[in-house]
Design an enzyme around this catalytic site. Structure first.
Site, PDB file in Angstrom:
ATOM      1  N   HIS A 128       0.919  -1.153  -0.075  1.00 11.93           N
ATOM      2  CA  HIS A 128      -0.027   0.035  -0.162  1.00 11.93           C
ATOM      3  C   HIS A 128       0.850   1.151  -0.028  1.00 11.93           C
ATOM      4  O   HIS A 128       2.125   1.210   0.562  1.00 11.93           O
ATOM      5  CB  HIS A 128      -0.775  -0.160   1.283  1.00 11.93           C
ATOM      6  N   ASP A 205       2.662  -4.442   7.937  1.00  8.40           N
ATOM      7  CA  ASP A 205       1.479  -3.721   7.930  1.00  8.40           C
ATOM      8  C   ASP A 205       0.233  -4.853   7.922  1.00  8.40           C
ATOM      9  O   ASP A 205       0.146  -5.567   7.030  1.00  8.40           O
ATOM     10  CB  ASP A 205       1.432  -3.046   6.335  1.00  8.40           C
ATOM     11  N   GLN A 208      -5.305  -5.357   6.689  1.00 12.67           N
ATOM     12  CA  GLN A 208      -6.084  -6.446   6.329  1.00 12.67           C
ATOM     13  C   GLN A 208      -5.658  -7.732   6.983  1.00 12.67           C
ATOM     14  O   GLN A 208      -6.831  -8.498   6.554  1.00 12.67           O
ATOM     15  CB  GLN A 208      -5.784  -6.598   4.712  1.00 12.67           C
ATOM     16  N   LYS A 231     -10.726  -0.392   9.905  1.00 14.28           N
ATOM     17  CA  LYS A 231     -11.212  -1.829   9.157  1.00 14.28           C
ATOM     18  C   LYS A 231     -11.486  -2.813  10.087  1.00 14.28           C
ATOM     19  O   LYS A 231     -11.773  -3.888   9.788  1.00 14.28           O
ATOM     20  CB  LYS A 231      -9.976  -2.039   8.538  1.00 14.28           C
ATOM     21  N   CYS A 374      -4.916   2.293  -3.813  1.00 15.67           N
ATOM     22  CA  CYS A 374      -3.428   2.663  -3.262  1.00 15.67           C
ATOM     23  C   CYS A 374      -2.434   1.829  -3.556  1.00 15.67           C
ATOM     24  O   CYS A 374      -1.413   1.752  -2.536  1.00 15.67           O
ATOM     25  CB  CYS A 374      -3.769   2.901  -1.772  1.00 15.67           C
TER      26      CYS A 374
END
Length: 421
Positions: A128, A205, A208, A231, A374
């Site tokens: 991202h 990261d 997700q 999220k 992104c």
């Protein structure tokens, strides 16, 4: 004999999400844009309202009752987040506005003060922009060199190439756990182990992955991990950075101001211990408390249960998409049990622009994403200017996937009639 249909996880929780009961364009809303942001359960909305109605005061700075209650709730939420990702201590959890700010915190506090010319930072082509641009800026200022892991034949993380990039020059490996475009779940535990063998730090990261599967930062053995609250059923404007305690303590402050200090003189200051050293100014108090409520909600459902249900949805989604000849899905196919990727699919439909496709689906009440998500370098790597993306969460149902598939087929027919395809 009456056969009772087994209630799914979605059946149990749908009533907790008022927004899902509305109509859009005179059709029942089918919200399939969860990789962009999740919806919020009543428990989270109630936590926001309760703070402002009952406990609204600044934290850490007052001895009156409201301030004490606000501080207790704010720090209790930090404890919840720490347990949620299995941090060794709540001091290892730093509140940030979002994952982007958390990565920038590491980039500017650790990166600018540690990296030097010739040092190497390993990223991937699937990152991202939030895990790419900060390191570009740091590299420009320090002379560090960015290297990138490419995609393997399945459009997943190329572990063999990653091994070849590692060397004594590698100082940081910063990778996404689950791609927001490809859906692949990267082998972060092995990535971290190999990086540590050459003395490099590791940032994950997990935007997700944290909302969708159990996460154990101690098992991963990452030095930092970031996630965004919005999220994972929490409000916008709140996220967190996990960092190993000794690593956080070695890093200088990111921002200066109130709360992050121990003593201030006219010519110098000393700083508070972590995590407060990195939390300058009045924080997003209500949002942090609501993040704690979201963690409570997800924990009560059980992240193992959420992951198991979403694997079923993933299998069903791909079964349906794979039957449409015009659809090209990017990223690895799920395994037989739906594992190996998250519950999303980025795809194209011939010459139909994803934005046009999304617009037509919206008329049917179906909300999906369209664009580069992104991840512009990744889209160049897969040869697509943009993609459409459908992304699921535990409150979605097989019936909603059916509505999406039916609307998608109608849209393909519509554009086929227009262009004569």
């Amino acid at each position: 004999m009456v056969v009772t249909q087994h209630r799914t996880l979605a059946d149990r929780v749908r009533a907790d999400f008022p927004i899902l009961t509305q109509e859009v364009n005179e059709r029942p809303l089918v919200y399939l844009d969860n990789a962009a942001t999740s919806q919020k359960p009543i428990a989270v909305l109630d936590a926001l309202r309760h703070y402002y109605e009952c406990d609204n005061a600044n934290v850490h700075r007052g001895v009156h009752t409201l301030s004490a209650r606000a501080t207790d709730a704010y720090e209790a939420a930090r404890e919840k987040v720490a347990r949620f990702v299995n941090a060794a201590s709540s001091q290892e959890i730093v509140y940030t506005r979002n994952a982007s700010e958390a990565i920038n915190l590491v980039a500017y506090s650790w990166g600018l003060n540690t990296l030097k010319a010739g040092d190497e930072v390993i990223l991937t082509v699937m990152e991202h922009h939030s895990n790419l641009v900060p390191w570009q800026l740091v590299a420009q200022k320090t002379g560090a060199v960015l290297k990138f892991v490419e995609l393997d034949e399945t459009q997943g993380f190329d572990l063999n190439q990653y091994r070849s990039l590692l060397s004594e020059k590698t100082k940081l490996v910063s990778v996404v756990h689950a791609s927001n475009t490809l859906g692949c779940v990267n082998p972060v535990q092995e990535i971290a182990r190999l990086a540590h063998e050459v003395g490099a730090k590791v940032l994950i990261d997990a935007c997700q992955s944290v909302p969708h599967m159990p996460i154990d930062v101690q098992a991963i053995d990452c030095d930092w991990l970031v996630a965004s609250g919005h999220k994972m059923c929490a409000p916008t404007g709140i996220g967190f950075l996990y960092g190993k305690l000794h690593v956080l303590r070695s890093m200088p402050p990111f921002l200066g101001g109130g709360e992050m200090i121990a003593d201030v003189f006219l010519d110098r200051s000393t700083y508070a211990d972590v995590p407060h050293k990195f939390e300058a100014g009045t924080p997003a108090i209500a949002e942090a408390i609501a993040l704690g409520a979201a963690v409570d909600y997800l924990s009560e459902l059980g992240m193992e249960n959420i992951y198991a249900y979403e694997k079923q949805l993933t299998s069903y989604l791909f079964e349906q998409l794979n039957q449409i000849p015009e659809v090209k899905v990017y990223g690895p196919q799920p395994k037989a049990d739906g594992s190996g990727r998250t519950a999303l699919a980025s795809f194209t439909c011939g010459n139909v622009h994803p934005h046009d496709l999304s617009t037509i689906l919206d008329r049917a009440g179906v909300a999906i994403r369209a664009g580069h998500h992104c991840t512009q370098p990744l889209h160049r790597a897969i040869g697509a200017q943009s993609t459409a993306r459908v992304s699921l969460y535990f409150y979605n149902t097989r019936e909603e996937i059916d509505v999406f598939i039916a609307a998608l087929k109608e849209a393909i027919d519509f554009f086929g009639d227009i262009f004569g395809a």
